[in-house]
Design an enzyme around this catalytic site. Structure first.
Site, PDB file in Angstrom:
ATOM      1  N   HIS A 172      21.519  56.282 -50.261  1.00  0.00           N
ATOM      2  CA  HIS A 172      22.795  56.164 -49.554  1.00  0.00           C
ATOM      3  C   HIS A 172      23.149  54.706 -49.283  1.00  0.00           C
ATOM      4  CE1 HIS A 172      25.576  57.060 -46.032  1.00  0.00           C
ATOM      5  NE2 HIS A 172      26.027  57.878 -46.965  1.00  0.00           N
ATOM      6  N   HIS A 203      34.365  54.817 -40.019  1.00  0.00           N
ATOM      7  CA  HIS A 203      33.200  55.000 -40.888  1.00  0.00           C
ATOM      8  C   HIS A 203      32.170  53.889 -40.754  1.00  0.00           C
ATOM      9  CE1 HIS A 203      31.193  55.546 -44.935  1.00  0.00           C
ATOM     10  NE2 HIS A 203      31.289  56.798 -44.532  1.00  0.00           N
TER      11      HIS A 203
END
Length: 680
Positions: free
Chosen positions: A428, A585
């Protein structure tokens, strides 16, 4: 308190609470109407993912009668009750507020009951021409058992009579036909009139069942468990195994059944039995069974006053547009704040690297790429120019698996080296590393980001990224890439924090340090911004720090399991969520301990999966000017927000922070960065 662990908030209820906050945006009178409709549709998409990913475990606990643990039959009932209430609120808003308000603005979703004869004739013609050829009703009998119903597909269940015999038929709506169709101007009286595919089929079922009598019918949709189950230790080719598993995703265990409000109980019970679902999994809705598909309407409808004023990201002020970005990186680190500043900088950096004969190698991680082909083409061109191209593609990025498999195959086909990361872990981390020959040495240039290499989401999500030629950081980035390709142990990292090795322990050590500072009577302040807080060790470390006297502000957009009501905290942990036009985010971790500031930006939320089951990065921000900028733009302004913020209260519920006398929006219209970054 049991085993020194306080009772934490339920994660799934917290996720639903977040979606209730998103739905509140569809109620905002200061938001344009089509944008309000868009947010309502986003909630539908979010709920689909919730049922596909989170609800299967709850349903399993309910069906097995599990009474102990974090997920039980009781928690399933609580989650279902909250989900039912949220869906009911959503349809009430759709029917009683949004569509009537849009109708006053000349934007109509025209149902069969109010169509003129001319409109009805046009719809009938459209149905026969564009829809009917794709409809194949399945009449249930011993030779035709109940058909396989794909995940989230739109279907009709119809009870018909042929002579004296009654039958049930299933009709699947074609996915190749648009879900929203605009009526021609000649039938719209100067306004904008649309019809939904469900309404078109509903009005013309008698054509499909010519020769039979329709007794009753209803739309229905089933949502299924969509988590892929691939044992990486037991497959030879992960890409092929995932592609095979994707074919079965459409037919996982059912977890939710949606029908229209008018569906009679016999048909609803019949469907529940077919899908082996309990009554709590039945959702009767007052309108189309998939509001999410109406997200096409805000894009199709016209009217500037019905939409947000377009926002155009600006070229970063500290980066010169018509000069080599690599040359500018040689002097200092460069910080960018998306979407206020343009992601095109990264595209230009990659293009520059591809065209530069002195660049010998490009290494990059790919998690969610979107549909923009520019980066893929540049990487392919780099291979064609003889550069070493290594791309770590995360094939298991949920719901992006197929797109990432296509990327991997396209890159492999031209000779790029493509790897899929470490067995058992998702990659990720977001990083790009460029290796360039300069004289007798190889210099590294890196890009680190809290967000994905996805040009579309970089215009909608708030994220930080940094361009750096710092040899300490870029050397450690190279070590992470080597670990991802070889699975050899990471060397000791002195700058980057890397999950699943040092990120969680590094943050816990910082919180323990804050405890010690606070116990000495010195000022200790922590501010952390993230998408979700569900990792129990980090929650416990936060509670211990606050109990010791550390002042903690958490800006958590989504799920948060930390209860602020614990008496020992004495109000020293404050949790707020900011939900607005942009999707928050960025992950920022700030520690101010006795006058000393340490700050990290990260790809990781404080969730167990990020800390223990993913390869993640957090990198330090040491420049005081950069620290101050991030503190102001990503932390302080959120703590001052009085329009888009919600505060977690002692009951575990969120209450809106609203100040009508001095409204301040971090990302809305008032006093926002959207204004600050517009051209002057």
């Amino acid at each position: 308190m049991k085993n020194n662990t306080p009772a934490l908030l339920d994660r799934d209820l917290s996720i639903l609470s977040f979606n209730a906050r998103v739905l509140s945006l569809a109620e905002r009178a200061d938001y344009p109407l089509l944008e309000r409709l868009r947010f309502m549709c986003i909630v539908s998409h979010n709920l689909d993912e919730f049922f596909e990913v989170r609800m299967p475990l709850q349903m399993e606990a309910h069906q097995q009668g599990i009474t102990l643990g974090p997920v039980t039959a009781n928690t399933c009932e609580q989650v279902a009750q909250m989900a039912h209430a949220l869906v009911a609120q959503q349809y009430q808003l759709f029917n009683e507020a949004l569509m009537p308000a849009l109708a006053k603005e000349g934007v109509h979703l025209v149902s069969g009951s109010i169509r003129t004869p001319e409109q009805t004739a046009w719809v009938a013609s459209y149905f026969k021409r564009e829809v009917l050829p794709f409809l194949m009703p399945v009449s249930l009998d011993p030779s035709h058992p109940f058909p396989q119903v794909a995940n989230k597909s739109l279907n009709f269940i119809v009870r018909i009579a042929v002579g004296d015999e009654e039958r049930i038929a299933i009709v699947r709506a074609p996915r190749v036909v648009p879900r929203v169709v605009q009526l021609p101007p000649s039938l719209s009286k100067g306004e904008q009139r649309f019809v939904s595919l469900t309404s078109i089929i509903r009005a013309n079922l008698d054509v499909l069942f010519e020769g039979a009598t329709i007794l009753h019918f209803s739309q229905f949709r089933v949502t299924r468990n969509s988590d892929l189950d691939v044992d990486e230790d037991d497959v030879i080719n992960l890409r092929m195994a995932l592609r095979e598993e994707l074919a079965h995703r459409q037919y996982g265990e059912a977890v939710r059944l949606e029908v229209t409000q008018e569906c009679d109980s016999d048909l609803a019970d019949f469907l529940l039995k077919q899908f082996n679902l309990p009554a709590l999994a039945l959702y009767r809705v007052n309108g189309p069974v998939n509001l999410g598909r109406l997200i096409q309407l805000p894009d199709m409808a016209k009217g500037d006053h019905l939409k947000f004023v377009p926002f155009h990201p600006q070229w970063p002020r500290e980066i010169k547009k018509n000069q080599s970005i690599i040359a500018q990186m040689q002097g200092r680190d460069l910080l960018m704040h998306q979407p206020y500043e343009s992601f095109d900088v990264v595209i230009q950096l990659l293009e520059e690297a591809v065209l530069d004969d002195q660049v010998l190698a490009i290494r990059m991680t790919i998690y969610r790429t979107g549909a923009d082909p520019r980066m893929l083409r540049l990487l392919q061109e780099a291979v064609g120019r003889g550069k070493e191209v290594l791309v770590v593609v995360e094939l298991k990025a949920r719901f992006d698996e197929e797109a990432n498999i296509n990327w991997a195959e396209a890159l492999e086909s031209v000779g790029a080296q493509v790897v899929y990361g470490v067995v058992g872990l998702k990659t990720h981390a977001k990083m790009l590393l460029i290796m360039r020959r300069e004289g007798k040495t190889i210099q590294r240039y890196g890009h680190l980001s809290t967000g994905n290499y996805n040009p579309k989401t970089t215009r909608l999500y708030t994220d930080w990224s940094m361009l750096t030629a710092n040899p300490n950081l870029t050397k450690e980035m190279e070590a992470v890439f080597r670990h991802l390709t070889s699975e050899l142990p990471l060397p000791v990292m002195r700058h980057l924090l890397v999950a699943p090795f040092t990120l969680q322990t590094g943050m816990i050590r910082q919180l323990e340090k804050a405890q010690r500072v606070a116990r000495q009577g010195k000022p200790a302040r922590v501010i952390a911004k993230m998408n979700a807080l569900t990792d129990v060790p980090l929650v416990q470390a936060l509670i211990k720090a606050a109990t010791a006297g550390v002042e903690i502000d958490l800006i958590v957009r989504g799920a948060c399991i930390l209860p602020v009501s614990l008496p020992a905290l004495q109000g020293r942990i404050r949790v707020r969520s900011v939900v607005g036009r942009l999707l928050e985010h960025s992950r920022v971790f700030y520690f101010a301990l006795d006058g000393q500031v340490q700050m990290w930006l990260s790809s990781a939320d404080w969730m167990s999966r990020n800390m223990t089951r993913r390869v993640e990065l957090a990198w330090p921000i040491t420049d005081p000017a950069m620290q101050q900028r991030i503190l102001q733009e990503s932390l302080q302004m959120y703590l001052e927000d009085t329009l888009d913020a919600w505060q977690l209260n002692e009951r575990g519920e969120y209450t809106a922070v609203r100040d009508t006398t001095e409204p301040l929006s971090r990302q809305g219209c008032q006093n926002s960065l959207l204004k600050q970054y517009q051209p002057r």
